[in-house]
Design a protein around this motif. Structure first.
Motif, short mmCIF file in Angstrom:
data_model
loop_
_atom_site.label_atom_id
_atom_site.label_comp_id
_atom_site.label_asym_id
_atom_site.label_seq_id
_atom_site.Cartn_x
_atom_site.Cartn_y
_atom_site.Cartn_z
N ASP A 1 33.02 49.82 43.68
CA ASP A 1 31.66 49.58 44.14
C ASP A 1 31.30 48.11 44.15
N SER A 2 31.93 47.32 43.27
CA SER A 2 31.56 45.90 43.18
C SER A 2 32.71 45.05 42.70
N ALA A 3 32.67 43.78 43.12
CA ALA A 3 33.60 42.76 42.63
C ALA A 3 32.76 41.58 42.16
N TRP A 4 33.06 41.06 40.98
CA TRP A 4 32.26 40.00 40.37
C TRP A 4 33.14 38.79 40.11
N LEU A 5 32.57 37.61 40.25
CA LEU A 5 33.29 36.36 40.07
C LEU A 5 32.77 35.63 38.84
N ARG A 6 33.71 35.21 37.99
CA ARG A 6 33.35 34.29 36.91
C ARG A 6 33.07 32.92 37.50
N HIS A 7 32.41 32.08 36.74
CA HIS A 7 32.00 30.75 37.22
C HIS A 7 32.51 29.73 36.22
N ARG A 8 33.26 28.75 36.70
CA ARG A 8 33.80 27.71 35.83
C ARG A 8 33.62 26.33 36.46
N HIS A 9 33.11 25.38 35.68
CA HIS A 9 32.95 24.00 36.15
C HIS A 9 33.95 23.09 35.45
N LEU A 10 34.55 22.18 36.23
CA LEU A 10 35.52 21.22 35.72
C LEU A 10 36.67 21.92 35.01
N GLN A 11 37.03 23.10 35.55
CA GLN A 11 38.20 23.85 35.09
C GLN A 11 38.94 24.34 36.33
#
Length: 342
Positions: free
Chosen positions: A44-54
């Motif tokens: 039903d869904s796909a979710w994305l993690r969020h990473r900065h300067l990685q």
């Protein structure tokens, strides 16, 4: 078995989208392929993690835009965008644009607080206002108001040949009901409920009681109940749980060994609160789909929800994610009462 009549209604997954610095396109392409696979499998869904300067997804809104053009049904979410890095007005514009392009499938998850390693990054991020920035819930409230269509300015109308709006454009009806708050404390749960958001609860919670014993599932359950008690929709308010769940039904012996080693290395942190923030981590669940289903049915918080976004482990390979997602959709999901989307 579940103590409440909440059969699993929505099955999702969460990915960090890692890449090699020398070949970042391949990693992003892998993420898009995994989302396409998820749609084919009926997730039903796909979710994305969020990473900065990685070496992970730094721009999930852009990745969702790309995924929206390669899929037609699966919902696309973020878990979570740290708003300390964002201008709420600009983010509202981007989210509404991608939501319209996707046909209303975007589920933005956000959180607040200072950016990680703020003292080291603040001069690059906010060179003139670093000591003035507000990283409280007020930043979320601004985003909510802007996405939901409240005025951003007192000016609108025609100026010369140009027409101006007093609210964010484009406006995407319904997006305001699909905003999620990712929280691990009672205060966050209540705030999200009071402001009519949806609630993302993950494999990390805060042990806020001065004394134990500490039980992750019971702490998480208290957050879910506090959220719903504060939400206008009450028991119908949406909660999604994001544990690390690794079915091994079709895994090779080498994969099973790798998965068990991964979980074993992370188990010591689950026995007591960790660090100054007193974080409690849920144990990773590895085993056959039937074994995992039995453990989830015994999980106090899982019995209270009907949506999940199981987290894919950080460091596995593309072929591992294919196996895990395939087993999740074809074996674990049905064992939990879920049926794939058409």
């Amino acid at each position: 078995m579940p103590s409440t009549p909440r059969p699993l209604r929505k099955l999702g997954f969460l990915t960090i989208g890692l890449f090699d610095e020398a070949d970042p396109r391949r990693g992003h392409e892998s993420t898009l392929e995994i989302i396409e696979l998820g749609e084919r499998l009926g997730f039903d869904s796909a979710w994305l993690r969020h990473r900065h300067l990685q070496y992970g997804i730094s721009s999930p809104v852009a990745v969702m835009a790309a995924a929206s053009q390669r899929t037609s049904r699966i919902e696309l979410g973020t878990a979570v965008i740290p708003l300390g890095w964002e201008n709420p007005l600009r983010l509202a514009e981007d989210l509404a644009t991608v939501d319209l392009l996707s046909g209303g499938r975007v589920n933005p998850g956000v959180s607040v607080g200072p950016p990680m390693h703020y003292d080291q990054v603040k001069d690059a991020l906010y060179p003139d206002t670093a000591d003035l920035e507000d990283f409280s819930y007020e930043r979320v409230r601004r985003l909510l108001d802007l996405v939901r269509g409240k005025p951003a300015t007192d000016f609108s109308g025609v100026e010369g040949f140009e027409v101006f709006s007093d609210r964010v454009q484009p406006h995407s009806p319904g997006l305001g009901r699909r905003l999620w708050y990712g929280g691990g404390s009672l205060g966050s749960a209540r705030w999200a409920g009071e402001h009519g958001m949806n609630f993302l609860t993950s494999s990390v919670v805060k042990a806020e009681a001065a004394q134990g014993p500490y039980d992750f599932a019971e702490i998480q359950l208290s957050h879910i109940r506090a959220f719903r008690a504060a939400h206008p929709d009450g028991e119908d308010a949406r909660v999604s749980q994001g544990l690390v769940v690794i079915p091994t039904d079709s895994a090779s012996p080498a994969q099973r060994a790798k998965y068990e080693e991964y979980a074993a290395k992370r188990t010591p942190r689950t026995t007591s609160p960790q660090g100054p923030a007193r974080l409690m981590f849920a144990p990773d669940i590895v085993g056959t789909s039937q074994e995992i289903a039995e453990r989830l049915h015994a999980h106090a918080a899982f019995r209270e929800i009907d949506e999940v976004a199981f987290a894919l482990p950080f460091t596995f390979g593309h072929e591992d994610y294919v196996q895990i997602l395939t087993d999740t959709a074809t074996k674990l999901g049905p064992a939990l009462g879920w049926r794939p989307a058409a």
